[in-house]
Design an enzyme around this catalytic site. Sequence first.
Site, mmCIF file in Angstrom:
data_model
loop_
_atom_site.group_PDB
_atom_site.id
_atom_site.type_symbol
_atom_site.label_atom_id
_atom_site.label_comp_id
_atom_site.label_asym_id
_atom_site.label_seq_id
_atom_site.Cartn_x
_atom_site.Cartn_y
_atom_site.Cartn_z
ATOM 1 N N GLY A 202 0.835 -1.192 0.000
ATOM 2 C CA GLY A 202 0.000 0.000 0.000
ATOM 3 C C GLY A 202 0.882 1.259 0.000
ATOM 4 O O GLY A 202 1.548 1.533 -0.991
ATOM 5 N N HIS B 285 5.252 -6.473 -10.906
ATOM 6 C CA HIS B 285 5.308 -6.076 -9.501
ATOM 7 C C HIS B 285 4.590 -7.033 -8.555
ATOM 8 O O HIS B 285 4.962 -7.162 -7.392
ATOM 9 C CB HIS B 285 4.681 -4.681 -9.350
#
Length: 319
Positions: A46, A297
């Site tokens: 995050g 990713h």
Amino acid sequence: MKNRFNLFPKIEPYEKGYLKVSDLHTIYYEEVGNPKGKPILFLHGGPGAGLDPMNRCYFDPDFYRIILFDQRGCGKSEPHAELKENTTWDLVEDIEKLREHCNIDKWVVFGGSWGATLSLIYAICHPENVLGLILRGIWLSRKSEVYWLYQEGASRFYPEVWEEYLKPIPKEKRGDIVKAYYEIFNNGSEEEQIKAARSWSIWEGSISKLIPSEDLINSFGDPFNAISIAKIECHYFVNNMFAKSDNYILENIDQILHIPTVIVNGRYDLVCPIYTAWELHKALPKSKFIVVKDAGHSATEVGIISELVQATEEYKKLY
């Protein structure tokens, strides 16, 4: 050809609960695997993403006592998407409170993307409590990295998705897109905030895999997930990750030179480009640097899963 490791089978927590870490915040945590096993901490990304049941499955449940938690404002932690008392340093303190609550002396720390950032900062602040680090998708919390992802850089690889990301922002405010989003999250109506949060989060979800995944994009676009991801990420980025300097991690790397570290990065990672992982590896000469040649990713890509699971297997020797 190198054998690839798979995730361990799905597993449910043997313990879960809530830990009050301030007058305002309570964090949700869970323990999985062997209650008498060797402790390993999972830190999600995050900031704002929260846990997924898959996060439990990188670790041998017979060997490890696996501790996971939703960071402030994320997932099942309360209050949801709360920005007050939500800084990097608050999260570092929460990790220590959780370690003490679980009666753990030392543990291996495992984190990806923002979770890798938080792992590094926690280790710098509390090196005596960290046996080893397993890091994926390296983000060092610098302004240049935020600029690449949310202003100009990654935008050139997915122009049609980037155009959707720009839609909530008036053209005259696009000189600082992160700041413009922050204004919406603080001053917009609930409808405007949710719309902006979905645009923000879908952008990140769309570029996280080498081959985009509709399931991942839909997960990022879910309003409950999107509002915490977007608001908390934007809050951290506007405040320069609350770092004491723009290059805090590399400037304080001497604190963790002795800690065994594995660095895993996808060759085609657009969220956290591989040069950042290389910089970290050069600053940690004893670290193991692993490039996954067919990945972006996401921690859900096959090659990245394999390297992370292999690392958790190799780290059994640290105990």
